[in-house]
Design a protein around this motif. Structure first.
Motif, short mmCIF file in Angstrom:
data_model
loop_
_atom_site.label_atom_id
_atom_site.label_comp_id
_atom_site.label_asym_id
_atom_site.label_seq_id
_atom_site.Cartn_x
_atom_site.Cartn_y
_atom_site.Cartn_z
N PRO A 26 -3.74 -7.79 10.69
CA PRO A 26 -4.73 -7.60 9.62
C PRO A 26 -5.37 -6.22 9.65
O PRO A 26 -5.53 -5.59 8.59
CB PRO A 26 -5.77 -8.70 9.91
N ALA A 27 -5.71 -5.73 10.84
CA ALA A 27 -6.31 -4.39 10.93
C ALA A 27 -5.31 -3.32 10.52
O ALA A 27 -5.67 -2.34 9.84
CB ALA A 27 -6.80 -4.13 12.35
N ALA A 28 -4.03 -3.49 10.92
CA ALA A 28 -3.01 -2.51 10.53
C ALA A 28 -2.80 -2.51 9.02
O ALA A 28 -2.66 -1.44 8.41
CB ALA A 28 -1.70 -2.83 11.25
N LEU A 29 -2.79 -3.67 8.42
CA LEU A 29 -2.64 -3.76 6.96
C LEU A 29 -3.84 -3.13 6.26
O LEU A 29 -3.69 -2.40 5.27
CB LEU A 29 -2.48 -5.22 6.54
N PHE A 30 -5.03 -3.40 6.78
CA PHE A 30 -6.25 -2.82 6.22
C PHE A 30 -6.21 -1.29 6.32
O PHE A 30 -6.56 -0.57 5.38
CB PHE A 30 -7.46 -3.38 6.97
N LEU A 31 -5.78 -0.78 7.48
CA LEU A 31 -5.66 0.66 7.67
C LEU A 31 -4.62 1.25 6.73
O LEU A 31 -4.82 2.34 6.17
CB LEU A 31 -5.29 0.96 9.13
N LEU A 32 -3.52 0.53 6.54
CA LEU A 32 -2.47 1.00 5.65
C LEU A 32 -2.98 1.13 4.23
O LEU A 32 -2.72 2.12 3.54
CB LEU A 32 -1.28 0.04 5.70
N LEU A 33 -3.74 0.15 3.78
CA LEU A 33 -4.22 0.14 2.41
C LEU A 33 -5.30 1.20 2.18
O LEU A 33 -5.35 1.82 1.12
CB LEU A 33 -4.77 -1.23 2.05
N LEU A 34 -6.16 1.42 3.18
CA LEU A 34 -7.31 2.31 2.99
C LEU A 34 -7.09 3.74 3.50
O LEU A 34 -7.91 4.60 3.23
CB LEU A 34 -8.54 1.72 3.68
N THR A 35 -6.01 3.97 4.23
CA THR A 35 -5.78 5.30 4.79
C THR A 35 -4.42 5.87 4.38
O THR A 35 -4.35 6.93 3.75
CB THR A 35 -5.88 5.26 6.33
N VAL A 36 -3.36 5.18 4.76
CA VAL A 36 -2.02 5.72 4.52
C VAL A 36 -1.73 5.84 3.03
O VAL A 36 -1.24 6.88 2.57
CB VAL A 36 -0.96 4.83 5.21
N TYR A 37 -2.04 4.81 2.27
CA TYR A 37 -1.76 4.86 0.83
C TYR A 37 -2.56 5.97 0.13
O TYR A 37 -1.99 6.74 -0.64
CB TYR A 37 -2.04 3.50 0.19
N PRO A 38 -3.89 6.10 0.38
CA PRO A 38 -4.62 7.21 -0.26
C PRO A 38 -4.09 8.59 0.13
O PRO A 38 -4.04 9.50 -0.71
CB PRO A 38 -6.06 7.01 0.21
#
Length: 302
Positions: A26-38
């Motif tokens: 969940p934390a990795a997915l959250f990081l992916l959505l809020l960091t990697v994608y932007p």
């Protein structure tokens, strides 16, 4: 033949074997959505020219044009120079003041808690309140600083309207605001210095200056580096103080990178070039951190 009782058991075994990965998912997915994608979106924007027509975006792939615009941007070069000067001066002063305050408060005995509480007040204040308060203090006509200047027979000083003083005036505000932050970090490190080491040095006849230079600073050197990294990154991103005090003026004497980015994005509506500027700033910050880290390791080795 697999029974019903075996299926839940195999599921439980799977969860036990991969629990650490399932817990991090969940934390990795959250990081992916809020960091990697932007970040990916920012890179894509930096390689494009974006215009708006009929409430829709029109993207054109123009990396060479954005890069050429970056190389030809004289204001960006001025803003980068001002930002570097601002960061170096303010961080060095804050580190010096923060270290002195940390050592003095650490030796204050019972007044330690009260002094620490008083000193952290500036970092608890909202940036808007700080900018408004200091703008009134710097006022040419009725500011308290100019009232103090006139009391000693001098002419009022145009703190924010002079090209030679405006950046220094903003540095003073930044030092007042962020020295308590550095103080808190260094205070914790100074408090962790073993007292018996200092007492042994005093017994051997070491003076206060020698204790600070030969014992305290070497022992808290890693913390000093951390404080320098944090403050330099924050100083490099300075925006609110300059926006409220000078808006980059007079002329471009206090124009900084973050303010220039704001103007490109929201006043010129140039999202592609603004993204290219953002990438350049991120790259410059990473380069600084790497160089500072290497320099810190070299100095510590000496």
């Amino acid at each position: 033949m697999t029974t019903r009782s075996e299926k839940p058991r195999s599921l439980a075994d799977f969860i036990d074997r991969h629990f650490q990965w399932l817990a991090l998912a969940p934390a990795a997915l959250f990081l992916l959505l809020l960091t990697v994608y932007p970040v990916g979106e920012l890179i894509a924007m930096s390689l494009s020219t974006i215009t708006f027509e009929r409430a829709s975006e029109i993207w054109q792939f123009t990396p060479a044009e954005n890069f050429r615009q970056l190389l030809d941007d004289d204001i960006f070069r001025i803003a980068l120079k001002n930002t570097v000067v601002f960061a170096i001066i303010s961080v060095l002063i804050e580190l010096a003041f923060g270290l002195v305050l940390a050592i003095l408060v650490s030796s204050a005995g019972k007044a330690k808690a009260i002094l620490r509480t008083i000193l952290i007040i500036p970092i608890l204040m909202p940036p808007v309140a700080i900018g408004s308060m200091w703008k009134l203090m710097y006022s040419l006509d009725f500011g308290v600083l100019n009232q103090a200047v006139t009391l000693v027979g001098l002419q009022p000083i145009n703190w924010l309207g002079s090209t030679s003083l405006a950046l220094l005036s903003v540095v003073i505000v930044d030092v007042w605001h962020w020295t308590p932050f550095v103080f808190l970090i260094l205070f914790a490190a100074v408090e962790a210095v073993p007292g018996d080491v200092i007492e042994a040095a005093r017994i051997d006849g070491a003076k206060n200056r020698t204790i600070v230079l030969r014992i305290i600073i070497p022992l808290i050197w890693p913390t000093l580096l951390v404080a320098m990294f944090f403050r330099t990154i924050l100083a490099f991103k300075v925006f609110d103080q300059i926006f409220l005090l000078t808006s980059g003026g007079p002329g471009t004497s206090t124009e900084v990178v973050s303010l220039h980015l704001y103007k490109v994005y929201f006043q010129q509506n140039d999202l592609g070039y603004g993204s290219m500027l953002s990438i350049a700033v991120i790259a410059a910050t990473i380069a600084f951190i790497w160089v500072a880290h290497r320099a810190g390791r070299f100095v510590r080795a000496i």
